[in-house]
Design an enzyme around this catalytic site. Sequence first.
Site, PDB file in Angstrom:
ATOM      1  N   LYS A  80     -65.171   1.438   8.128  1.00  0.00           N
ATOM      2  CA  LYS A  80     -64.752   1.100   6.705  1.00  0.00           C
ATOM      3  C   LYS A  80     -63.977   2.596   6.174  1.00  0.00           C
ATOM      4  O   LYS A  80     -62.853   2.419   5.943  1.00  0.00           O
ATOM      5  CB  LYS A  80     -65.558   0.780   5.861  1.00  0.00           C
ATOM      6  CG  LYS A  80     -65.041   0.788   4.328  1.00  0.00           C
ATOM      7  CD  LYS A  80     -66.252   0.516   3.301  1.00  0.00           C
ATOM      8  CE  LYS A  80     -67.293   1.454   2.784  1.00  0.00           C
ATOM      9  NZ  LYS A  80     -66.391   2.265   1.790  1.00  0.00           N
ATOM     10  N   ASN A  81     -64.665   3.547   6.072  1.00  0.00           N
ATOM     11  CA  ASN A  81     -64.062   4.796   5.595  1.00  0.00           C
ATOM     12  C   ASN A  81     -63.084   5.578   6.393  1.00  0.00           C
ATOM     13  O   ASN A  81     -62.069   6.110   6.001  1.00  0.00           O
ATOM     14  CB  ASN A  81     -65.243   5.888   5.405  1.00  0.00           C
ATOM     15  CG  ASN A  81     -66.221   5.552   4.193  1.00  0.00           C
ATOM     16  OD1 ASN A  81     -65.886   4.406   3.464  1.00  0.00           O
ATOM     17  ND2 ASN A  81     -67.202   6.119   3.998  1.00  0.00           N
ATOM     18  N   ARG A 101     -62.676   3.506  -4.966  1.00  0.00           N
ATOM     19  CA  ARG A 101     -62.426   4.793  -5.372  1.00  0.00           C
ATOM     20  C   ARG A 101     -61.608   5.467  -4.194  1.00  0.00           C
ATOM     21  O   ARG A 101     -60.479   6.332  -4.495  1.00  0.00           O
ATOM     22  CB  ARG A 101     -63.625   5.623  -5.268  1.00  0.00           C
ATOM     23  CG  ARG A 101     -63.587   6.841  -5.670  1.00  0.00           C
ATOM     24  CD  ARG A 101     -64.890   7.636  -5.674  1.00  0.00           C
ATOM     25  NE  ARG A 101     -64.784   9.118  -5.372  1.00  0.00           N
ATOM     26  CZ  ARG A 101     -64.467   9.825  -6.452  1.00  0.00           C
ATOM     27  NH1 ARG A 101     -64.579   9.326  -7.610  1.00  0.00           N
ATOM     28  NH2 ARG A 101     -64.327  11.126  -6.309  1.00  0.00           N
ATOM     29  N   CYS A 145     -68.833   5.790 -10.945  1.00  0.00           N
ATOM     30  CA  CYS A 145     -69.343   4.544  -9.850  1.00  0.00           C
ATOM     31  C   CYS A 145     -70.691   4.321 -10.249  1.00  0.00           C
ATOM     32  O   CYS A 145     -71.378   5.189 -11.003  1.00  0.00           O
ATOM     33  CB  CYS A 145     -69.050   5.033  -8.688  1.00  0.00           C
ATOM     34  SG  CYS A 145     -70.079   5.934  -8.044  1.00  0.00           S
ATOM     35  N   ARG A 192     -68.178  10.693 -10.438  1.00  0.00           N
ATOM     36  CA  ARG A 192     -67.675  11.324  -9.100  1.00  0.00           C
ATOM     37  C   ARG A 192     -66.203  11.776  -9.386  1.00  0.00           C
ATOM     38  O   ARG A 192     -65.086  11.257  -9.341  1.00  0.00           O
ATOM     39  CB  ARG A 192     -67.471  10.137  -7.934  1.00  0.00           C
ATOM     40  CG  ARG A 192     -68.709   9.641  -7.544  1.00  0.00           C
ATOM     41  CD  ARG A 192     -69.085   8.332  -6.725  1.00  0.00           C
ATOM     42  NE  ARG A 192     -68.287   8.898  -5.508  1.00  0.00           N
ATOM     43  CZ  ARG A 192     -68.026   7.767  -4.417  1.00  0.00           C
ATOM     44  NH1 ARG A 192     -68.170   6.558  -4.896  1.00  0.00           N
ATOM     45  NH2 ARG A 192     -67.688   8.162  -3.376  1.00  0.00           N
ATOM     46  N   PRO A 193     -66.103  13.057  -9.665  1.00  0.00           N
ATOM     47  CA  PRO A 193     -64.977  13.693  -9.970  1.00  0.00           C
ATOM     48  C   PRO A 193     -63.928  13.824  -8.995  1.00  0.00           C
ATOM     49  O   PRO A 193     -64.293  13.811  -8.007  1.00  0.00           O
ATOM     50  CB  PRO A 193     -65.343  15.201 -10.418  1.00  0.00           C
ATOM     51  CG  PRO A 193     -66.828  15.510  -9.698  1.00  0.00           C
ATOM     52  CD  PRO A 193     -67.293  14.038  -9.308  1.00  0.00           C
ATOM     53  N   VAL A 194     -62.674  14.242  -9.435  1.00  0.00           N
ATOM     54  CA  VAL A 194     -61.346  14.148  -8.599  1.00  0.00           C
ATOM     55  C   VAL A 194     -60.988  15.666  -8.745  1.00  0.00           C
ATOM     56  O   VAL A 194     -59.757  15.749  -8.212  1.00  0.00           O
ATOM     57  CB  VAL A 194     -60.337  12.997  -8.724  1.00  0.00           C
ATOM     58  CG1 VAL A 194     -60.866  11.937  -8.075  1.00  0.00           C
ATOM     59  CG2 VAL A 194     -59.856  12.796 -10.012  1.00  0.00           C
ATOM     60  N   LEU A 209     -61.114  18.370  -7.463  1.00  0.00           N
ATOM     61  CA  LEU A 209     -60.907  19.251  -6.086  1.00  0.00           C
ATOM     62  C   LEU A 209     -59.404  18.486  -5.700  1.00  0.00           C
ATOM     63  O   LEU A 209     -58.608  19.441  -5.017  1.00  0.00           O
ATOM     64  CB  LEU A 209     -61.856  19.088  -5.079  1.00  0.00           C
ATOM     65  CG  LEU A 209     -63.335  19.907  -5.415  1.00  0.00           C
ATOM     66  CD1 LEU A 209     -64.059  19.582  -4.305  1.00  0.00           C
ATOM     67  CD2 LEU A 209     -62.804  21.349  -5.447  1.00  0.00           C
ATOM     68  N   ASP A 246     -74.617   8.032   2.879  1.00  0.00           N
ATOM     69  CA  ASP A 246     -74.471   6.624   2.743  1.00  0.00           C
ATOM     70  C   ASP A 246     -75.492   5.988   3.591  1.00  0.00           C
ATOM     71  O   ASP A 246     -75.684   4.769   3.904  1.00  0.00           O
ATOM     72  CB  ASP A 246     -73.054   6.428   3.653  1.00  0.00           C
ATOM     73  CG  ASP A 246     -71.912   6.721   2.664  1.00  0.00           C
ATOM     74  OD1 ASP A 246     -72.092   6.725   1.451  1.00  0.00           O
ATOM     75  OD2 ASP A 246     -70.828   6.638   2.955  1.00  0.00           O
ATOM     76  N   ARG A 301     -67.981  -5.324   1.039  1.00  0.00           N
ATOM     77  CA  ARG A 301     -67.034  -4.321   1.012  1.00  0.00           C
ATOM     78  C   ARG A 301     -67.160  -3.387   1.994  1.00  0.00           C
ATOM     79  O   ARG A 301     -66.279  -2.812   2.564  1.00  0.00           O
ATOM     80  CB  ARG A 301     -67.403  -3.361  -0.120  1.00  0.00           C
ATOM     81  CG  ARG A 301     -66.962  -3.772  -1.597  1.00  0.00           C
ATOM     82  CD  ARG A 301     -67.385  -2.943  -2.541  1.00  0.00           C
ATOM     83  NE  ARG A 301     -66.573  -1.613  -2.298  1.00  0.00           N
ATOM     84  CZ  ARG A 301     -66.671  -0.473  -2.796  1.00  0.00           C
ATOM     85  NH1 ARG A 301     -67.620  -0.330  -3.844  1.00  0.00           N
ATOM     86  NH2 ARG A 301     -65.927   0.382  -2.593  1.00  0.00           N
TER      87      ARG A 301
HETATM   88  C1  UD1 Z   1     -66.660   9.680   0.754  1.00  0.00           C
HETATM   89  C2  UD1 Z   1     -67.148   8.359   1.384  1.00  0.00           C
HETATM   90  C3  UD1 Z   1     -68.350   7.924   0.718  1.00  0.00           C
HETATM   91  C4  UD1 Z   1     -69.617   8.972   0.973  1.00  0.00           C
HETATM   92  C5  UD1 Z   1     -68.856  10.528   0.681  1.00  0.00           C
HETATM   93  C6  UD1 Z   1     -69.876  11.350   1.017  1.00  0.00           C
HETATM   94  C7  UD1 Z   1     -64.994   7.283   1.799  1.00  0.00           C
HETATM   95  C8  UD1 Z   1     -63.950   6.113   1.274  1.00  0.00           C
HETATM   96  N1  UD1 Z   1     -66.047   7.283   0.908  1.00  0.00           N
HETATM   97  O1  UD1 Z   1     -66.527   9.577  -0.549  1.00  0.00           O
HETATM   98  O2  UD1 Z   1     -68.630   6.681   1.434  1.00  0.00           O
HETATM   99  O3  UD1 Z   1     -70.556   8.601   0.275  1.00  0.00           O
HETATM  100  O4  UD1 Z   1     -67.591  10.650   1.214  1.00  0.00           O
HETATM  101  O5  UD1 Z   1     -70.020  11.560   2.321  1.00  0.00           O
HETATM  102  O6  UD1 Z   1     -64.803   7.841   2.809  1.00  0.00           O
HETATM  103  N2  UD1 Z   1     -66.738  16.291  -5.405  1.00  0.00           N
HETATM  104  C9  UD1 Z   1     -65.986  17.115  -6.660  1.00  0.00           C
HETATM  105  N3  UD1 Z   1     -64.892  17.145  -6.848  1.00  0.00           N
HETATM  106  C10 UD1 Z   1     -64.099  16.338  -6.143  1.00  0.00           C
HETATM  107  C11 UD1 Z   1     -64.320  15.392  -5.332  1.00  0.00           C
HETATM  108  C12 UD1 Z   1     -65.695  15.522  -4.756  1.00  0.00           C
HETATM  109  O7  UD1 Z   1     -66.875  17.820  -7.045  1.00  0.00           O
HETATM  110  O8  UD1 Z   1     -62.828  16.235  -6.725  1.00  0.00           O
HETATM  111  C13 UD1 Z   1     -67.864  16.135  -5.083  1.00  0.00           C
HETATM  112  C14 UD1 Z   1     -68.628  14.904  -5.225  1.00  0.00           C
HETATM  113  O9  UD1 Z   1     -68.916  14.621  -6.616  1.00  0.00           O
HETATM  114  C15 UD1 Z   1     -69.866  14.966  -4.382  1.00  0.00           C
HETATM  115  C16 UD1 Z   1     -69.189  15.641  -3.180  1.00  0.00           C
HETATM  116  O10 UD1 Z   1     -68.083  16.333  -3.852  1.00  0.00           O
HETATM  117  O11 UD1 Z   1     -71.010  15.583  -4.784  1.00  0.00           O
HETATM  118  C17 UD1 Z   1     -68.756  14.864  -1.867  1.00  0.00           C
HETATM  119  O12 UD1 Z   1     -68.015  13.764  -2.281  1.00  0.00           O
HETATM  120  P1  UD1 Z   1     -66.731  13.420  -1.545  1.00  0.00           P
HETATM  121  O13 UD1 Z   1     -66.840  13.712   0.007  1.00  0.00           O
HETATM  122  O14 UD1 Z   1     -65.437  13.783  -2.126  1.00  0.00           O
HETATM  123  O15 UD1 Z   1     -66.770  11.884  -1.522  1.00  0.00           O
HETATM  124  P2  UD1 Z   1     -65.706  10.669  -1.189  1.00  0.00           P
HETATM  125  O16 UD1 Z   1     -64.602  11.076  -0.648  1.00  0.00           O
HETATM  126  O17 UD1 Z   1     -65.315  10.127  -2.708  1.00  0.00           O
END
Ligand code: UD1
Length: 420
Positions: A22-23, A92, A116, A121-123, A125, A304, A396
């Site tokens: 999926k991912n 997301r 979520c 779950r911030p963006v 970065l 996960d 999903r």
């Molecule tokens: C992806 C996976 C999700 C998995 C996660 C962690 C997909 C579609 N989803 O989610 O299933 O649980 O990786 O392995 O591939 N963070 C920040 N700022 C950001 C982005 C992330 O602080 O801008 C933090 C998050 O809060 C978290 C960590 O980084 O603590 C890892 O998150 P991230 O690897 O970004 O997860 P996703 O890509 O959303």
Amino acid sequence: MDKLVIEGGHRLKGTIPISGSKNGSLAIMPATLLASGVYTLHNTPNLRDVWTMSRLLGSMGVHCDLNGDDLFIDSSNITSQEAPYELVKKMRASFYVLGPLLSRYGYAKVSLPGGCAWGPRPVDLHLKGLEKLGAKIELDNGYVIAKADRLHGARFHFDVSSVGATGNLLMAAVLAKGNTILTNAATEPEITALARMLVKMGAKIENIGTNQLEIEGVDELKPVDETTIPDRIEAATYLIAGAMTKGKIELTNTNPYHLSAIIAKLEETGCQIDVNSSNISLEMDQAPIPVDITTNIYPGIPTDIQAQWMSYMLCSENGSSKITETIYTDRFKHVPELARLGAQIEILDSTAIINGSSLKGATVMSSDLRASASLVLSALVASGKTEVLRVYHLDRGYQGIEMKLNAVGANIKRVKTDTI
Ligand code: UD1
């Protein structure tokens, strides 16, 4: 809305084919925005999240057609660079379209994903990294509006290793002018697979598979055919199901290497595991020895799989075990639902202490994808019947879960219900 009615107490025995990731799919599908043309993505799982990504790409003029496990994508006529809230809020991973749209068109308007089920779950970065590549970013009415004449290469260090942000920046950097170096980049197999597809499309990326990705921007990319990697989380979930039911199962079409951490932990609990190039067989004939885990970035134990491991540890008969969640520190929504089945779990900050518990069927509610999987696994060993409501969460990320489990001896019925 569907629910699953699960009769517990059946030992699993037989072969389970693993679907495409999926991912992995959600990372490579948006890459088709980078070059006009026709793509075939083989081994694509038939999942709700893949439909959502197809609808999102469709809203931009990209035609997606899933035929069996071949996903045909035609991105020859892109008409929009906008991702609406209605689709992004469902998933997301929709945020992945930001990087490729911006680098190819110099403009993208993408809704912020919001929180979520297990917290914020911030963006940040994703946005900081794109700014480093020269994007001008505004937030307007819940949307990110990103603009750039042409992105330029830069050095960017991820404060936290992020799968999504690495994918986004990678897709942005491949068409940027000049060289980009991403440090503390994610090394998850889904990102490595994305990088490999980008290289096939004509991108120049060095050190793939490491946490320092070096990208030399190119002017143009071309469409390709690609095969999606096997789903390591689906595979780990079924390995745990086999172990919980003291079963004997074989997984096919998998990549054991991606599952090294979880295989090692399963062996510590007493499972016998054999692997060859794409199969994993597991046999278990006892209650699991309690084993502690700490979730971590790849190649550690994935967050996960935390909820499913919790269900597994409930089956231990001798002592308690600990799970420490380091990726999403409050990802414990499944705990109160597991408690409805009789689970004895204590949460202390980001650590769960799990005591072996005898589980009894009840009605439980799915809150998110992996939480739902943990409820299904627990139901497989609970006495009597369990009803798992809101299984759209499961759909999903698990293709045909009840069919795959029933084929190896489970007793699961999907029932349509109007109520919830
Ligand atoms: C992806 C996976 C999700 C998995 C996660 C962690 C997909 C579609 N989803 O989610 O299933 O649980 O990786 O392995 O591939 N963070 C920040 N700022 C950001 C982005 C992330 O602080 O801008 C933090 C998050 O809060 C978290 C960590 O980084 O603590 C890892 O998150 P991230 O690897 O970004 O997860 P996703 O890509 O959303």
